[in-house]
Design a protein around this motif. Structure first.
Motif, PDB file in Angstrom:
ATOM      1  N   GLU A  47       2.086   1.581   3.311  1.00  0.00           N
ATOM      2  CA  GLU A  47       0.975   2.054   2.471  1.00  0.00           C
ATOM      3  C   GLU A  47       0.979   3.584   2.405  1.00  0.00           C
ATOM      4  N   GLU A  77      -4.368   3.533  -1.480  1.00  0.00           N
ATOM      5  CA  GLU A  77      -3.234   3.260  -0.577  1.00  0.00           C
ATOM      6  C   GLU A  77      -3.478   3.928   0.776  1.00  0.00           C
ATOM      7  N   HIS A  80      -5.762   1.700   2.601  1.00  0.00           N
ATOM      8  CA  HIS A  80      -5.061   0.514   3.120  1.00  0.00           C
ATOM      9  C   HIS A  80      -4.350   0.858   4.425  1.00  0.00           C
ATOM     10  N   VAL A 156      -7.916  -5.197   0.641  1.00  0.00           N
ATOM     11  CA  VAL A 156      -6.655  -4.641   0.168  1.00  0.00           C
ATOM     12  C   VAL A 156      -6.197  -5.380  -1.094  1.00  0.00           C
ATOM     13  N   GLU A 160      -5.284  -4.050  -4.772  1.00  0.00           N
ATOM     14  CA  GLU A 160      -3.922  -4.189  -5.309  1.00  0.00           C
ATOM     15  C   GLU A 160      -3.949  -4.785  -6.715  1.00  0.00           C
TER      16      GLU A 160
END
Ligand SMILES: [Fe+2]
Ligand SMILES: [Fe+2]
Length: 320
Positions: A47, A77, A80, A156, A160
């Motif tokens: 990530e 990101e 994450h 997450v 995404e």
């Protein structure tokens, strides 16, 4: 193995088989703990390193709107990475140890982030294909047997899904644009297609840890199954874009009910994993530089925490 350990292990296995979650303070086999530390920390590193190829385009995005979207995506990101480092820490590894392993090349991260982002169309291809492949891999992890990892994955995966859509939209705009823009989109697809298929890892026959991870309910589907799903999902999307997937062997197989596709160049995959991809050295150098330049922030936070602790223990002494 002692009698107590055998009992504990049997209880652990029954618990996992019943689809119950293992929590940080529960007993778990050492090998389960090690496997998770390796997988979650690799995921966290992916990530964080994954921010670099796209961060490269934030200042060059073609409009304010695109810049804001890309900035939000790259920040996601980072988030994450942070959830995942925290999830790995619950297994007894320190963040320092994990970062040290990344910086010294001991820890791996997804091979895909060692490829360069050459044009704006790469932002489209990365979102569409790389985040698309990540979703395929990560949705089943929401049901992983380790509680903290499974819970981190829920948020997450939602993010995404936004990443994948914004990428597809960039591709769609380019594909419907001028000939030059369409060529740019096609070129990005040509360069990102095969590395995206490699993201699912080696073929099942060459993936020795998979069976154990499936038994532990960490992994739910094999590498080849997930790769096939990704191909089946992506081909119609490429058709909608009017772009051609760079694989002469790609063909619908009526009997299997799936697309057949060509052989992956595994030599390239292993070469990149071993540190010899086009950008491996650049990526690690960027991470080490960021870590070194952030030393003062960590020192300041530690000094502040120490001061607060001292204050608190002083007032506790006074109260006593
Ligand atoms: Fe992510
Ligand atoms: Fe993403």
């Amino acid at each position: 193995m002692s009698e107590t350990d055998k009992n504990l292990e049997a209880r652990f296995e029954a618990y996992v088989a019943e689809e119950k979650k293992i929590e940080p303070k529960d007993w778990m086999p050492d090998s389960y703990r090690k496997t998770l530390i390796r997988q979650i920390s690799q995921h966290a590193h992916s990530e964080i390193v994954g921010m670099l190829p796209e961060g490269n385009w934030i200042s060059r995005a073609p409009s304010l709107k695109r810049k804001a979207i890309l900035l939000a995506k790259v920040q996601d990101e980072a988030g994450h990475g942070l959830y995942l480092y925290s999830a790995a820490e619950t297994l007894g590894v320190t963040r320092n140890q994990m970062l040290n392993d990344l910086h010294t090349g001991k820890a791996k991260y997804s091979s895909i982030f060692n490829y360069p982002t050459l044009t704006w169309a790469d932002m489209g291809a990365v979102g569409w294909l790389v985040d698309g492949a990540a979703i395929m891999n990560q949705v089943p992890l929401c049901k992983c047997s380790y509680g903290p990892y499974a819970r981190a994955m829920v948020r997450v995966c939602k993010e995404e899904s936004f990443h994948q859509r914004q990428g597809f939209q960039v591709m769609l705009n380019l594909a419907q644009g001028t000939d030059e823009q369409k060529d740019m989109a096609q070129d990005a697809l040509n360069r990102w297609w095969w590395p995206s298929l490699m993201m699912f890892g080696p073929n099942d026959a060459d993936s020795p840890h998979s069976a154990q991870s499936m038994k532990w309910n960490i992994k739910r589907f094999s590498n080849d199954e997930l790769r096939q799903r990704f191909v089946d999902m992506t081909v119609p999307q490429a058709e909608l874009l009017g772009l051609t997937i760079p694989d002469p062997d790609l063909k619908w197989n009526e009997e299997r009910g799936h697309y057949d596709f060509g052989e992956i160049q595994w030599e390239e995959f292993y070469n990149v994993i071993q540190g010899n991809g086009p950008c491996n050295k650049e990526r690690i150098a960027a991470r080490v530089k960021a870590h070194d330049e952030g030393a003062w922030v960590r020192e300041a936070a530690n000094a502040y925490a120490k001061k607060e602790n001292e204050k608190r223990s002083k007032s506790a002494t006074h109260a006593a």
